[in-house]
Write a protein that holds these residues in place. Structure first.
Motif, PDB file in Angstrom:
ATOM      1  N   GLN A 174      -2.860  -4.095   6.056  1.00 24.56           N
ATOM      2  CA  GLN A 174      -1.460  -3.709   6.543  1.00 24.56           C
ATOM      3  C   GLN A 174      -0.364  -3.633   5.489  1.00 24.56           C
ATOM      4  N   ARG A 175       0.176  -2.437   5.598  1.00 25.64           N
ATOM      5  CA  ARG A 175       1.260  -2.271   4.241  1.00 25.64           C
ATOM      6  C   ARG A 175       2.524  -3.093   4.324  1.00 25.64           C
ATOM      7  N   SER A 176       2.818  -3.324   3.202  1.00 24.91           N
ATOM      8  CA  SER A 176       4.171  -4.078   3.115  1.00 24.91           C
ATOM      9  C   SER A 176       5.108  -3.190   2.657  1.00 24.91           C
ATOM     10  N   GLU A 177       6.354  -3.647   2.838  1.00 28.06           N
ATOM     11  CA  GLU A 177       7.572  -2.682   2.175  1.00 28.06           C
ATOM     12  C   GLU A 177       7.313  -2.454   0.552  1.00 28.06           C
ATOM     13  N   PHE A 178       7.292  -1.123   0.403  1.00 25.81           N
ATOM     14  CA  PHE A 178       7.161  -0.777  -0.860  1.00 25.81           C
ATOM     15  C   PHE A 178       8.545  -0.873  -1.716  1.00 25.81           C
ATOM     16  N   THR A 179       8.313  -1.609  -2.937  1.00 26.64           N
ATOM     17  CA  THR A 179       9.433  -1.937  -3.876  1.00 26.64           C
ATOM     18  C   THR A 179       8.940  -1.278  -5.257  1.00 26.64           C
ATOM     19  N   PRO A 180       9.891  -0.971  -6.159  1.00 25.56           N
ATOM     20  CA  PRO A 180       9.830  -0.464  -7.548  1.00 25.56           C
ATOM     21  C   PRO A 180       8.960  -1.323  -8.063  1.00 25.56           C
ATOM     22  N   SER A 181       8.035  -0.619  -9.091  1.00 20.90           N
ATOM     23  CA  SER A 181       7.165  -1.474  -9.898  1.00 20.90           C
ATOM     24  C   SER A 181       8.174  -1.372 -11.288  1.00 20.90           C
ATOM     25  N   THR A 182       7.204  -2.442 -12.176  1.00 25.39           N
ATOM     26  CA  THR A 182       7.635  -2.652 -13.494  1.00 25.39           C
ATOM     27  C   THR A 182       6.726  -2.407 -14.398  1.00 25.39           C
ATOM     28  N   PRO A 183       6.994  -2.213 -15.824  1.00 20.95           N
ATOM     29  CA  PRO A 183       5.924  -1.773 -16.582  1.00 20.95           C
ATOM     30  C   PRO A 183       4.810  -2.854 -16.418  1.00 20.95           C
ATOM     31  N   PHE A 184       5.211  -4.152 -16.532  1.00 23.42           N
ATOM     32  CA  PHE A 184       4.002  -5.051 -16.469  1.00 23.42           C
ATOM     33  C   PHE A 184       3.330  -5.192 -15.055  1.00 23.42           C
ATOM     34  N   SER A 185       4.144  -4.964 -14.015  1.00 24.78           N
ATOM     35  CA  SER A 185       3.428  -5.112 -12.377  1.00 24.78           C
ATOM     36  C   SER A 185       2.380  -3.536 -12.747  1.00 24.78           C
ATOM     37  N   LEU A 186       2.788  -2.535 -13.377  1.00 27.52           N
ATOM     38  CA  LEU A 186       1.670  -1.391 -13.122  1.00 27.52           C
ATOM     39  C   LEU A 186       0.530  -1.688 -14.237  1.00 27.52           C
ATOM     40  N   LEU A 187       0.808  -2.550 -15.117  1.00 23.00           N
ATOM     41  CA  LEU A 187      -0.508  -2.915 -16.091  1.00 23.00           C
ATOM     42  C   LEU A 187      -1.333  -3.719 -15.288  1.00 23.00           C
ATOM     43  N   VAL A 188      -0.822  -4.677 -14.592  1.00 22.19           N
ATOM     44  CA  VAL A 188      -1.532  -5.587 -13.997  1.00 22.19           C
ATOM     45  C   VAL A 188      -2.413  -4.913 -12.891  1.00 22.19           C
ATOM     46  N   TYR A 189      -1.707  -4.134 -12.086  1.00 22.20           N
ATOM     47  CA  TYR A 189      -2.464  -3.423 -11.083  1.00 22.20           C
ATOM     48  C   TYR A 189      -3.272  -2.226 -11.566  1.00 22.20           C
ATOM     49  N   ALA A 190      -3.217  -1.805 -12.752  1.00 26.85           N
ATOM     50  CA  ALA A 190      -4.196  -1.058 -13.306  1.00 26.85           C
ATOM     51  C   ALA A 190      -5.601  -1.646 -13.624  1.00 26.85           C
ATOM     52  N   PHE A 191      -5.388  -2.807 -14.235  1.00 24.83           N
ATOM     53  CA  PHE A 191      -6.405  -3.784 -14.629  1.00 24.83           C
ATOM     54  C   PHE A 191      -7.051  -4.196 -13.321  1.00 24.83           C
ATOM     55  N   LYS A 192      -6.488  -4.618 -12.299  1.00 22.60           N
ATOM     56  CA  LYS A 192      -7.050  -4.920 -11.052  1.00 22.60           C
ATOM     57  C   LYS A 192      -7.835  -3.969 -10.215  1.00 22.60           C
ATOM     58  N   THR A 193      -7.421  -2.580 -10.392  1.00 25.20           N
ATOM     59  CA  THR A 193      -7.697  -1.724  -9.723  1.00 25.20           C
ATOM     60  C   THR A 193      -8.874  -0.550 -10.291  1.00 25.20           C
ATOM     61  N   ARG A 194      -8.651  -0.438 -11.825  1.00 27.73           N
ATOM     62  CA  ARG A 194      -9.417   0.673 -12.503  1.00 27.73           C
ATOM     63  C   ARG A 194     -10.310  -0.027 -13.787  1.00 27.73           C
ATOM     64  N   ASN A 195      -9.879  -1.294 -14.188  1.00 31.91           N
ATOM     65  CA  ASN A 195     -10.721  -1.615 -15.278  1.00 31.91           C
ATOM     66  C   ASN A 195     -11.799  -2.204 -14.632  1.00 31.91           C
ATOM     67  N   PRO A 196     -13.057  -2.054 -15.167  1.00 36.43           N
ATOM     68  CA  PRO A 196     -14.430  -2.757 -14.478  1.00 36.43           C
ATOM     69  C   PRO A 196     -14.136  -4.074 -14.613  1.00 36.43           C
ATOM     70  N   LEU A 197     -13.826  -4.868 -15.516  1.00 38.54           N
ATOM     71  CA  LEU A 197     -13.653  -6.319 -15.755  1.00 38.54           C
ATOM     72  C   LEU A 197     -12.749  -6.574 -14.542  1.00 38.54           C
ATOM     73  N   GLY A 198     -11.783  -6.271 -14.282  1.00 43.94           N
ATOM     74  CA  GLY A 198     -10.540  -6.397 -13.477  1.00 43.94           C
ATOM     75  C   GLY A 198     -11.234  -6.552 -12.010  1.00 43.94           C
ATOM     76  N   ARG A 199     -11.966  -5.217 -11.641  1.00 42.69           N
ATOM     77  CA  ARG A 199     -12.319  -4.906 -10.347  1.00 42.69           C
ATOM     78  C   ARG A 199     -13.425  -6.346 -10.115  1.00 42.69           C
ATOM     79  N   PHE A 200     -14.347  -6.508 -11.084  1.00 43.12           N
ATOM     80  CA  PHE A 200     -15.090  -7.569 -10.881  1.00 43.12           C
ATOM     81  C   PHE A 200     -14.598  -8.934 -10.594  1.00 43.12           C
TER      82      PHE A 200
END
Length: 214
Positions: A174-200
């Motif tokens: 279920q989508r929530s309202e989109f809000t602007p990202s920050t450099p920190f939130s983008l790095l965290v999201y990238a770690f969770k979704t693209r980094n093998p350790l983060g995905r694990f």
């Protein structure tokens, strides 16, 4: 199912680049954007605005598009929906409260989503040639850094935004309202979704939350 046809979907490459199997909706969405690019070439359009069916449009959009058409250059992709992180010194007035800027952290999702963007014929041809067969979602702009010139409209999420009341057809959530990202939130999201350790870590946490660690 297009996912079963290697002419449309490269599963092995998706697993290598995205670290996961794309959903049928993601593949279909990417193919629909490529269909729009093909129509641009067929009709000889030098540029076009691509919009998805859940786009909410500002009354200022027609004037913004007129201004963009005056300054857009070959191989440009101008993200109209969002440009969350950009080089501060690059912002140039467009009209009224809007400016056009050079985005930063494109690979990490500072220009994520694809509900509304202007694209030239050259940029469209480049993206179509790279993501065919499909191996990344339509809004994985980071795959084209160095091959397409990106610019974005600011303030972010003002001219185009997605209607989150629409059912998501690319992901099962279920989508929530989109809000602007920050450099920190983008790095965290990238770690969770693209980094093998983060995905694990995320997969493990989800199993624990579901109970029993299964």
């Amino acid at each position: 199912d297009v996912k079963d046809d290697p002419a449309f979907y490269d599963r092995a490459k998706a697993l290598r680049i995205e670290l996961r199997d794309l959903t049928p909706g993601e593949v279909g969405c990417a193919l629909s954007h490529q269909k729009a690019y093909a129509l641009m070439a067929e009709r000889g359009l030098p540029c076009a605005m691509i919009m998805e069916d859940d786009a909410l449009l500002s009354p200022d959009l027609p004037e913004a598009l007129r201004r963009i058409e005056e300054i857009i250059e070959p191989n440009d992709l101008v993200q109209i929906e969002r440009c969350d992180v950009y080089a501060r010194g690059s912002a140039r007035p467009l009209f009224g409260p809007y400016s056009i800027a050079e985005p930063r952290m494109v690979k990490y999702g500072s220009m994520c989503q694809s509900a509304g963007y202007a694209i030239t014929a050259e940029a469209a041809a480049t993206i179509a040639s790279i993501n065919r067969p499909v191996y990344v979602p339509a809004d994985s702009w980071g795959q084209y850094v160095g091959k397409v010139r990106f610019r974005g409209i600011i303030p972010t999420l003002t001219l185009v935004r997605q209607d989150v009341s629409f059912e998501c057809t690319t992901q099962d959530y279920q989508r929530s309202e989109f809000t602007p990202s920050t450099p920190f939130s983008l790095l965290v999201y990238a770690f969770k979704t693209r980094n093998p350790l983060g995905r694990f870590i995320m997969r493990t946490a989800k199993r624990i939350l579901r109970g029993g660690g299964r």
